[in-house]
Design an enzyme around this catalytic site. Sequence first.
Site, PDB file in Angstrom:
ATOM      1  N   ASP A 140       0.875  -1.340   0.187  1.00 27.42           N
ATOM      2  CA  ASP A 140       0.525  -0.166   0.072  1.00 27.42           C
ATOM      3  C   ASP A 140       1.077   1.117   0.297  1.00 27.42           C
ATOM      4  O   ASP A 140       0.294   2.733  -0.552  1.00 27.42           O
ATOM      5  CB  ASP A 140      -0.766  -0.248   1.189  1.00 27.42           C
ATOM      6  CG  ASP A 140      -1.744  -1.577   1.121  1.00 27.42           C
ATOM      7  OD1 ASP A 140      -2.055  -1.713   0.280  1.00 27.42           O
ATOM      8  OD2 ASP A 140      -2.302  -1.780   2.677  1.00 27.42           O
ATOM      9  N   ARG A 175     -15.036   0.315 -24.680  1.00 31.53           N
ATOM     10  CA  ARG A 175     -15.711   0.522 -23.359  1.00 31.53           C
ATOM     11  C   ARG A 175     -14.961   1.005 -22.872  1.00 31.53           C
ATOM     12  O   ARG A 175     -14.216   1.745 -22.609  1.00 31.53           O
ATOM     13  CB  ARG A 175     -15.508  -1.341 -23.165  1.00 31.53           C
ATOM     14  CG  ARG A 175     -17.094  -1.852 -23.584  1.00 31.53           C
ATOM     15  CD  ARG A 175     -16.416  -2.861 -23.487  1.00 31.53           C
ATOM     16  NE  ARG A 175     -17.254  -3.971 -24.241  1.00 31.53           N
ATOM     17  CZ  ARG A 175     -17.528  -5.262 -24.271  1.00 31.53           C
ATOM     18  NH1 ARG A 175     -16.703  -5.771 -23.771  1.00 31.53           N
ATOM     19  NH2 ARG A 175     -18.839  -6.056 -24.246  1.00 31.53           N
TER      20      ARG A 175
END
Length: 335
Positions: A140, A175
């Site tokens: 993280d 998309r």
Amino acid sequence: MPAEKNSVVMGKIKRVGVLTSGGDAPGMNAAIRAVVRSAVYHKLDVTGIRQGYQGLIDSDFVQMDSKSVSDIIQKGGTILKTARCEEFKTPEGRNKAYNNLKAAEIDGVVVIGGDGSFTGARLFNEEYDIPFVGVPGTIDNDIYGTDYTIGYDTALNTVVEAVDKIRDTASAHNRMFFVEVMGAEAGFIALYSGIATGAEAIMIPEIKGEARNLKKIIEPDDHRKKSSNLIIVAEGDEDGGAIGLAAKVKDDFSNYDIRVSVLGHLQRGGSPSAIDRVNASRLGNAAIEALLDDQKSVMVGLQNGEIVLVPFRKAVKLHKDVNRELIELAKILSV
Ligand code: F6P
């Protein structure tokens, strides 16, 4: 850092323990190797503690030497296993751990983990005299006092590789993709991977209220439409990750063919990058030197390329912010 080459052990430390705790991160094995080899170099004995703090409570100990860390620098996961241990959060749990450490004659412990692990280490060092030193290991990168945590670089590159692939299929079908990446409460992986993959938008917990601006970010004027749109969403973002955000804004993008992809735990695995291996090697060695230097309740970190010592008190309490300039950069480059 003062420890001298092959120093004769005159101080209190004769045997060190090493454990990995919390979520595993690529490079933890490289850090274990560095701790063990550095300890052996300084003529210390080493005990491996399995399953994080749970292993301290259960006396799950293993004798380690130089050979036990051969052929692991390139491997993901952790040979010592890891866990998130509830019992160590209690005074009784920490007392068991202390008694087991004393019985095993362990004089100092290197904890490789994230802020939850350092919170436990800090509490332990407020109560007991066996010094704990931390090595930041989490994908993280959210620990105050160090520019990098072990595993972040590898996870980032894993995400970039995956998102590049999603871009191929997104472009082929015109998309819009909402791609969720890990990071707990922080947006480091999202911000850096978003810039590295040319994402059209990046949603991170550090920036609030962006969902309502998303339409404007994706279509700043009436003429602009891209063949594909990639929105990188940190799992800790306020709208509930990629799934929550896509549901929230779908009416704003009714003309788009929307897909959601949650990258998940593949971000935690894999062979560590060269950077993570080198950082892990430096930090593991620095942790042993810190113990030899009678340090306790500190994390070894990297700031501007240099090894630093940061008290656990600061590492766990203070907030590490993302670089706000990079948030602006991402916006400029996605026009
Ligand atoms: O702290 C590392 C991390 O991978 C976070 O990014 C994520 O939120 C969490 O751990 C997932 O934890 P678990 O593997 O316990 O589901």
